[in-house]
Design a protein around this motif. Sequence first.
Motif, PDB file in Angstrom:
ATOM      1  N   GLN A 246       0.813  -1.210   0.000  1.00  0.00           N
ATOM      2  CA  GLN A 246       0.000   0.000   0.000  1.00  0.00           C
ATOM      3  C   GLN A 246       0.857   1.276   0.000  1.00  0.00           C
ATOM      4  O   GLN A 246       0.580   2.212  -0.755  1.00  0.00           O
ATOM      5  N   PRO A 247       1.927   1.360   0.828  1.00  0.00           N
ATOM      6  CA  PRO A 247       2.769   2.577   0.775  1.00  0.00           C
ATOM      7  C   PRO A 247       3.514   2.747  -0.558  1.00  0.00           C
ATOM      8  O   PRO A 247       3.967   3.840  -0.878  1.00  0.00           O
ATOM      9  N   CYS A 248       3.660   1.629  -1.296  1.00  0.00           N
ATOM     10  CA  CYS A 248       4.388   1.700  -2.574  1.00  0.00           C
ATOM     11  C   CYS A 248       3.479   2.054  -3.758  1.00  0.00           C
ATOM     12  O   CYS A 248       3.973   2.268  -4.882  1.00  0.00           O
ATOM     13  N   PHE A 249       2.209   2.132  -3.523  1.00  0.00           N
ATOM     14  CA  PHE A 249       1.272   2.400  -4.625  1.00  0.00           C
ATOM     15  C   PHE A 249       1.227   3.905  -4.868  1.00  0.00           C
ATOM     16  O   PHE A 249       0.367   4.619  -4.366  1.00  0.00           O
ATOM     17  N   LYS A 250       2.208   4.384  -5.673  1.00  0.00           N
ATOM     18  CA  LYS A 250       2.382   5.810  -5.940  1.00  0.00           C
ATOM     19  C   LYS A 250       2.477   6.051  -7.448  1.00  0.00           C
ATOM     20  O   LYS A 250       2.789   5.145  -8.226  1.00  0.00           O
ATOM     21  N   CYS A 251       2.254   7.291  -7.771  1.00  0.00           N
ATOM     22  CA  CYS A 251       2.428   7.694  -9.168  1.00  0.00           C
ATOM     23  C   CYS A 251       3.888   7.486  -9.568  1.00  0.00           C
ATOM     24  O   CYS A 251       4.806   7.879  -8.839  1.00  0.00           O
ATOM     25  N   SER A 252       4.119   6.870 -10.703  1.00  0.00           N
ATOM     26  CA  SER A 252       5.483   6.556 -11.141  1.00  0.00           C
ATOM     27  C   SER A 252       6.289   7.802 -11.471  1.00  0.00           C
ATOM     28  O   SER A 252       7.522   7.743 -11.547  1.00  0.00           O
ATOM     29  N   ARG A 253       5.640   8.946 -11.638  1.00  0.00           N
ATOM     30  CA  ARG A 253       6.364  10.173 -11.977  1.00  0.00           C
ATOM     31  C   ARG A 253       6.508  11.117 -10.772  1.00  0.00           C
ATOM     32  O   ARG A 253       7.605  11.527 -10.428  1.00  0.00           O
TER      33      ARG A 253
END
Length: 279
Positions: A246-253
Motif C-alpha cells: 500500500q505505501p508503494c502504490f504511488k504515481c510513477s512520476r
Amino acid sequence: MSEPPSCRSCSESLSGQTIIRVAEEPICVRCYQRRHANTCQECKQLIGHDEKELVHQDRFFHENCFRCCSCNRSLAAEPFTQQGGALLCSSCYCSRYSSRCAACSQSVQPGSRMLEYDGAAWHEDCFLCSGCRKPIGSEAFVPDNRRFYCLACYEQQVAPRCSHCRKALTKGGLTYRGEVWHRDCFLCCGCGSALAGQTFTSQGERPYCVRCFSSLYAKKCAACNTPITGFGDGKYVSFEERQWHQPCFKCSRCSVSLIGSGFFPDRDQILCADCNSDD
C-alpha cells in the motif's frame, strides 16, 4: 481409741457420717456439696459425691446427662463430636455435617482419611483411577470429563497425540487446524525452525515461518520488488497481474500516493490524473 475426725470446713464431728477427703482433709457431705461439688452442664444440678462425673472441655456432666443432643444416646462410652457447643454422636454428626463420598454416597467419618477436589469428597479407598481402577491416593492425577486418571492411564488411554511425533501430549502444546502439537514439534515446513510463539502463515495445510513463506510463495511488489507477506502493515493493492504494498502504490512520476484516488496504467507505470493529462 482416737477421737473421730471433724469436718475441716464446719468443724462438725464426722462420727457415723460419710467422710469425703479433699486435698487429704476430711470434709462432711454437706460442706462438700456446698463448696466443692460441680454443677452439671446439662441438668444444672450438683453432681453428688457418690455420682460418676464426666468432664469435657472444662464442663462437667452427670454420667446419665452426657448424651447426644440429637438422638439422646449416651456418650459415656461412645465416640462423639462437638458442633457449635452441642455434643453429637458420630452417627448424628455424619448425617448432619459430614461430607458424602462422591463414589459410594456414604458419609465420610470424622477423622477418617478422605480426598477433596472441586467441591466434592471421597473416601481414600473410593477415589479410583477410571482406567486401571486402582486407588489414586496422594499420587498425581488428571481430571477428564468428571473422570480421574493416574498419569500412566491418562497418557495411554486419554491424552491427545501430537500430530508430529504421535506421543501423548499431557501439558502445554498448541492447536493448529484442529490438531494438537507439542510446542517443540510445531515446525516450519521450509527451514524446520520452531513456530510456537512466532508469527507464521500457511500454504495449503502446511505452516511456514515468514521468511520461508516470503521466499517460496509471496508475490513481489511491482514497485520495490520485495515480498508481499500480509504481515504487520501488510495491506496491498492488486491490479491485473501486479501487486503493490500500500505505501508503494504511488504515481510513477510524481510519487503522490494513489490510495483512494483514480490512476491510469501506462505500460509498466501507473500515473495520477495530473501526470496522465500532461502526456
